[in-house]
Design an enzyme around this catalytic site. Structure first.
Site, PDB file in Angstrom:
ATOM      1  CE  LYS A 172      -2.301   3.282   2.665  1.00 50.63           C
ATOM      2  NZ  LYS A 172      -1.896   4.296   1.703  1.00 50.63           N
ATOM      3  CB  ALA A 174       1.989   7.880   0.467  1.00 53.94           C
ATOM      4  CB  SER A 227       4.644  10.060  10.628  1.00 53.75           C
ATOM      5  OG  SER A 227       3.385   9.415  10.734  1.00 53.75           O
ATOM      6  CD  GLU A 248      13.622   1.248   8.788  1.00 55.78           C
ATOM      7  OE1 GLU A 248      14.147   2.316   9.154  1.00 55.78           O
ATOM      8  OE2 GLU A 248      14.159   0.137   8.959  1.00 55.78           O
ATOM      9  CG  LEU A 249       8.609   4.482  13.058  1.00 58.17           C
ATOM     10  CD1 LEU A 249       8.152   4.331  14.502  1.00 58.17           C
ATOM     11  CD2 LEU A 249       7.435   4.256  12.105  1.00 58.17           C
ATOM     12  NE  ARG A 276      19.882  11.605   0.121  1.00 54.52           N
ATOM     13  CZ  ARG A 276      19.313  10.403   0.207  1.00 54.52           C
ATOM     14  NH1 ARG A 276      19.124   9.682  -0.859  1.00 54.52           N
ATOM     15  NH2 ARG A 276      18.945   9.921   1.379  1.00 54.52           N
ATOM     16  CB  CYS A 282      13.369   9.519   7.431  1.00 58.75           C
ATOM     17  SG  CYS A 282      14.137   8.366   6.305  1.00 58.75           S
ATOM     18  CD  GLU A 378      10.538  13.669  10.230  1.00 60.43           C
ATOM     19  OE1 GLU A 378       9.443  13.327  10.697  1.00 60.43           O
ATOM     20  OE2 GLU A 378      11.224  12.930   9.498  1.00 60.43           O
TER      21      GLU A 378
END
Ligand code: NAP
Length: 474
Positions: A172, A174, A227, A248-249, A276, A282, A378
């Site tokens: 799935k 985004a 997130s 992986e946040l 970049r 992240c 962030e």
């Protein structure tokens, strides 16, 4: 370019329960409408993945490897076309998009190589009563959820190890960037992935339908990139059926420049670490922690390099900074900068929303004190806050003052000093005198609230394998 927009279930392209638009954030124009999945399609994807699992798990590793290798070759050959699609739906400049696509393809190549190298273990028990056999088996049906910022690489970084391990998957993407993921699924289709092994859905109600899938006992594993906020929700959801999870946040990466650093090299590295992907990474350097002695020179040089960037539609020749993925995301960046200025931050470049169409925000440099609110967030955009320090200990304390722990950057001319700092930095990855270290051959992942597990490297395939111990009487 012919853009695919359908769902992919049990080896066939199918329609869902509706359609949603994908916008080009540089122009606001609709690029295409993708199909959304209702409950029936979500269930069909699970059924297909569940039915295909036994045979895919038993398929010879060499066969799985060669399908992935073929996918790598197709993706590399079509990189220019895919890069245009990435740039159109995500807003990033074409050079960043091309870089991402080639990096993404490398995950297919790396895991093609890993598919045939799964290690096992055989040993004598200390008491001599048995033999200890340790083997690894694919976990089962895996749900892969990806974010918008790297629509190609985040998909292949999961698809590669999952397929290499012998898992079947439901992918799935985004809602902002489904088209690149569909293209990649089509590559796997053309590379010869058997039906049911890879399924692609875009649920019409993300939270409710993902929750439904996560409460079906046919699912065994979830691998999520996105997130920290959504990650927390999914960790809670995964508790009910005790699913394996890889998370992986978010990140809030410190970029530490010690007083003996080569300033020009540090600025060069800062431009890569920060810019970049237009800062929407992240891994993006988010807090520049610079020795007081060299801060003025570093700030002046960084501000000059940032101001010189050409901001334009990602597809424009020579564009160096594209649009954010949406006006909503761009406005979040602007709000953080405005709040930072209100709290005493001093602008050295950028800092205001440009007039005209598109989700653009200029490259921005801002000097702040340790309490400035921007350091706690962030930013996910082209904004470089700079804070100063006196001692190395103070720099490390500032760097570690966050709930995140994905990556840190450290610049010093003294390798011993840099290594000492690298060991003290609370993050899953540390870049020493480099602006980028992501590599399919290296374990990518965070500590603290930046996540659980590792992607890539030798560790990546183990996120999709269970360890089994067989004790044999002798
Ligand atoms: P996000 O809002 O967390 O969304 C990520 C994915 O989760 C999307 O596919 C989204 O689908 C889905 N999602 C949202 N709510 C959900 C729910 N309740 N249940 C299940 N799925 C749900 O993140 P993003 O804004 O796309 O991406 C930016 C974030 O990703 C940043 O924090 C960044 O640091 C992080 N990131 C981390 C890494 C890493 O490797 N550590 C890499 C890249 C990005 P919809 O679009 O349908 O809402």
């Amino acid at each position: 370019m012919q853009i695919k927009t359908d769902l992919y279930i049990d080896g066939a392209w199918v329609k869902g329960d509706g359609a949603l638009p994908v916008y080009n954030p540089s122009t606001g124009e609709v690029i295409a409408e993708f199909q959304t999945a209702g409950e029936a399609q979500c269930d069909a994807a699970l059924t297909a993945a569940h039915n295909a699992f036994p045979s895919w798990a038993k398929t010879a590793p060499r066969v799985r490897s060669e399908i992935l290798r073929k996918a790598f070759e197709i993706m590399t050959a079509e990189a220019d076309e895919i890069a245009k699609l990435v740039s159109m739906e995500n807003g990033k400049v074409l050079s960043d998009a091309k870089g991402e696509v080639l990096y993404a393809a490398e995950f297919f190549r790396w895991f093609a190589e890993e598919a045939v190298r799964t290690p096992g273990d055989f040993r004598h028990s200390p008491s001599g009563d048995k033999r200890i056999l340790v083997t690894h088996q694919p976990i089962g049906v895996s749900l892969l959820i990806t974010p918008w910022n790297f629509p190609a690489a985040m998909a292949t970084r999961k698809l590669g190890p999952a397929l290499a391990a012998g898992c079947t998957v439901i992918l799935k993407a985004a809602s902002e960037t489904p088209l690149t993921a569909i293209y990649i699924v089509d590559i796997l289709h053309r590379a010869g992935v058997p039906k049911g092994v890879v399924n692609f859905i875009m649920p019409s109600k993300t939270g409710a339908m993902i929750s439904m899938i996560m409460h079906d006992p046919r699912l065994r594993n979830i691998s999520f990139t996105g997130s920290t906020e959504v990650g927390r929700t999914l960790i809670k959801e995964s508790a009910d059926l005790v699913l394996r999870t890889s998370m992986e946040l978010g990140g809030n990466a410190p970029f530490v420049v010690l007083d003996d650093a080569d300033i020009d090299e540090a600025v060069k590295g800062a431009m890569i670490a920060k810019m970049r992907n237009g800062g929407a990474a992240c891994t993006a350097a988010n807090r520049f922690i610079v020795a007081k002695k060299i801060a003025e020179e570093f700030t002046t040089k960084l501000a000059a390099a940032m101001s010189a960037l050409k901001v334009a539609d990602g597809l424009t020749e020579g564009a160096q900074l594209g649009a954010s993925v949406s006006i909503k995301e761009r406005n979040k960046i602007a709000e953080l900068v405005d709040a930072s200025v209100a709290a005493g931050g001093i602008l050295h470049a950028g800092g205001s929303v440009p007039a005209g169409e598109g989700a653009f925000y200029p490259a921005t440099v801002i000097t702040v004190d340790k309490k400035n609110p921007i350091l706690a967030n962030e930013v996910f955009g082209p904004v470089a806050p700079i804070v100063t320090f006196d001692t190395d200990e103070e720099a490390i304390a500032l760097a570690n003052d966050t709930e995140y722990g994905l990556i840190s950057y450290i610049y010093s001319s003294d390798l011993k000093r840099a290594l000492r700092s690298a060991e003290a930095l609370e993050s899953g990855m540390v870049a020493v005198n480099r602006g980028v270290i992501s590599d399919p051959a290296a374990p990518f992942g965070g500590v603290k609230q930046s996540g659980l597990g590792r992607e890539g490297g030798f560790a990546g395939i183990h996120e999709f394998l269970e360890t089994k111990y067989i004790g044999v009487e002798i």
